[in-house]
Design an enzyme around this catalytic site. Structure first.
Site, PDB file in Angstrom:
ATOM      1  N   SER A  39       0.783  -1.236   0.000  1.00 53.27           N
ATOM      2  CA  SER A  39       0.000   0.000   0.000  1.00 53.27           C
ATOM      3  C   SER A  39       0.814   1.284   0.000  1.00 53.27           C
ATOM      4  O   SER A  39       0.250   2.374  -0.108  1.00 53.27           O
ATOM      5  CB  SER A  39      -0.963   0.005   1.189  1.00 53.27           C
ATOM      6  OG  SER A  39      -2.047  -0.856   0.941  1.00 53.27           O
ATOM      7  N   LYS A  42       0.171   3.867  -2.680  1.00 51.57           N
ATOM      8  CA  LYS A  42      -0.806   4.947  -2.590  1.00 51.57           C
ATOM      9  C   LYS A  42      -0.141   6.324  -2.501  1.00 51.57           C
ATOM     10  O   LYS A  42      -0.768   7.333  -2.816  1.00 51.57           O
ATOM     11  CB  LYS A  42      -1.732   4.719  -1.390  1.00 51.57           C
ATOM     12  CG  LYS A  42      -2.622   3.487  -1.516  1.00 51.57           C
ATOM     13  CD  LYS A  42      -3.505   3.298  -0.293  1.00 51.57           C
ATOM     14  CE  LYS A  42      -4.458   2.124  -0.463  1.00 51.57           C
ATOM     15  NZ  LYS A  42      -3.792   0.819  -0.425  1.00 51.57           N
ATOM     16  N   SER A 225      -5.724   3.504   4.359  1.00 55.19           N
ATOM     17  CA  SER A 225      -5.225   2.612   3.303  1.00 55.19           C
ATOM     18  C   SER A 225      -6.386   2.020   2.517  1.00 55.19           C
ATOM     19  O   SER A 225      -6.517   0.797   2.366  1.00 55.19           O
ATOM     20  CB  SER A 225      -4.337   1.503   3.878  1.00 55.19           C
ATOM     21  OG  SER A 225      -3.432   1.040   2.905  1.00 55.19           O
TER      22      SER A 225
END
Length: 393
Positions: A39, A42, A225
């Site tokens: 993640s 991102k 997230s």
């Protein structure tokens, strides 16, 4: 530091630490190797979205008149945060209730509709193209509830429970959105059928609602997230750049946004999604720390990311990390976490014990979830204690 960087829990380790103000690399272990980020991806998606869309950009969901009597068209603009009711997990959302109120007023105001119910609701999700599910993703992410299919029309991030962070997602987000709109219209559309289709160019607008600004959605996607929100931001960035509207559009769109707006060397990046859920994404620790130097300096609109990052033992996905002896860094580490089956990652900013600001990116590949996280946390505490005295030896 070498003991911490070779801890068994890290499995295969890659990492870089920089002095944020000067960019000097203080510590490096295979920092030039490009690997899956989980993640932490991102951060790249959000940086691109802030540059291309801008922090004030809002996503519209529109209803227009259909081509046949009794028909309206619900046109998805990509807003995954749209609420089916009065609220959901997202902040300052548009709601189907507000959209339906506008549509009912416009419908009633047209004399041609006197006594005519809405008999057909056309669902237009054509803004996004290609596959709804990235081929390298595991479907368990959908059924267990971390990720929805990527469609331009949905409500509540397609969560079964709108107010739960993790909640099973459906096999048909578009129809779920259509049912929510039909329900909000009430008696004027009680017998309406839902059909897939597209709006005609120049059709009369009956109602429109807008999402919270990109700045809000970026911070939500990072703090919690949120995979689905990140995929929305990635897809809208590609569309704004004219690079397409599918997963295959993201490589060109995100890399060009990062290069053109921040001067980053993107030649070796591999980007197949916006969330980092895929094992096929590839970013290096060196690239991430270079980007985090710019985030720490609030270049362009990147201060939005700095202000939205999880804080150790305080917010978001770091609210339960850095416990026990590691709590010495509470409030001093602001970073993005990442966890998939084959990787644990952590990258961000450390305000070290000696007052030095460090940027870091750590990859623990092929590690178990708990052991990898614990080892990453201990390593981060180590660089906090070392500060500017950190050595690559």
């Amino acid at each position: 530091m070498n003991d911490l960087a070779t801890a068994a829990g890290l499995a295969t380790f890659q990492g870089t630490v920089r002095q944020a103000d000067t960019g000097e690399v203080l510590f490096d272990r295979s920092g030039d190797v490009y690997s899956r980020t989980a993640s932490v991806m991102k951060i790249l998606t959000s940086s691109a979205a802030l540059a291309v869309l801008g922090p004030d950009y809002r996503v519209s969901t529109t209803v227009v008149a259909g081509s046949a009597p009794g028909t309206v068209v619900l046109v998805g603009g990509g807003d995954v945060t749209l609420s089916s009711g009065s609220s959901n997990i997202y902040n300052n959302t548009a709601t189907m209730g507000d959209l339906a109120t506008q549509v009912k007023a416009a419908w009633a105001a047209n004399p041609a509709n006197a006594g005519v119910p809405i008999s057909t609701i056309v669902l237009d999700s054509s803004l996004f193209s290609g596959d709804n599910w990235q081929s390298s993703w595991d479907r368990i992410e959908q059924t267990e509830g971390s990720t929805a299919e990527v469609t331009a029309l949905m409500v509540d991030g397609d969560r079964a429970d709108p107010n739960a962070d993790t909640s099973p997602r459906s096999a048909d987000p578009v129809s779920r959105a259509g049912e929510a709109f039909k329900s909000s219209l009430g008696s004027v559309a009680s017998g309406a059928q839902l059909v897939a289709g597209t709006a005609l160019p120049g059709a009369i607008t009956l109602g429109v609602v807008q999402s919270a600004p990109v700045s809000t959605m970026v911070q939500e996607a990072i703090l919690r997230s949120d995979n689905t929100e990140a995929e929305m931001l990635a897809r809208l960035t590609a569309i704004k750049l004219g690079d397409g509207s599918s997963f295959s559009s993201l490589q060109k769109a995100i890399t060009s946004a990062l290069h053109d707006n921040y001067g980053l060397d993107v030649s070796n990046l591999v980007i197949v999604d916006g969330s980092g859920l895929s094992n096929d994404d590839a970013v290096s620790a060196d690239f991430l720390t270079t980007l985090f130097d710019k985030i720490n300096a609030r270049v362009g609109n990147l201060g939005v990311i700095l202000d939205g990052l999880p804080v150790a033992d305080q917010t978001g996905t770091l609210s339960y990390r850095f416990t026990g002896a590691n709590s010495v860094v509470n409030g001093k580490v602001i970073a993005k976490t990442g966890s998939i089956d084959t990787a644990n990652t952590l990258a961000g900013v450390v305000h070290a014990k000696d007052g030095t600001t460090l940027t870091f990116a750590f990859f623990s590949l092929n590690s178990t979830l708990d052991a990898g996280r614990e080892a990453l946390d201990s390593l981060t505490v180590g660089i906090y204690n070392c500060g500017n005295a950190l050595s690559n030896n």
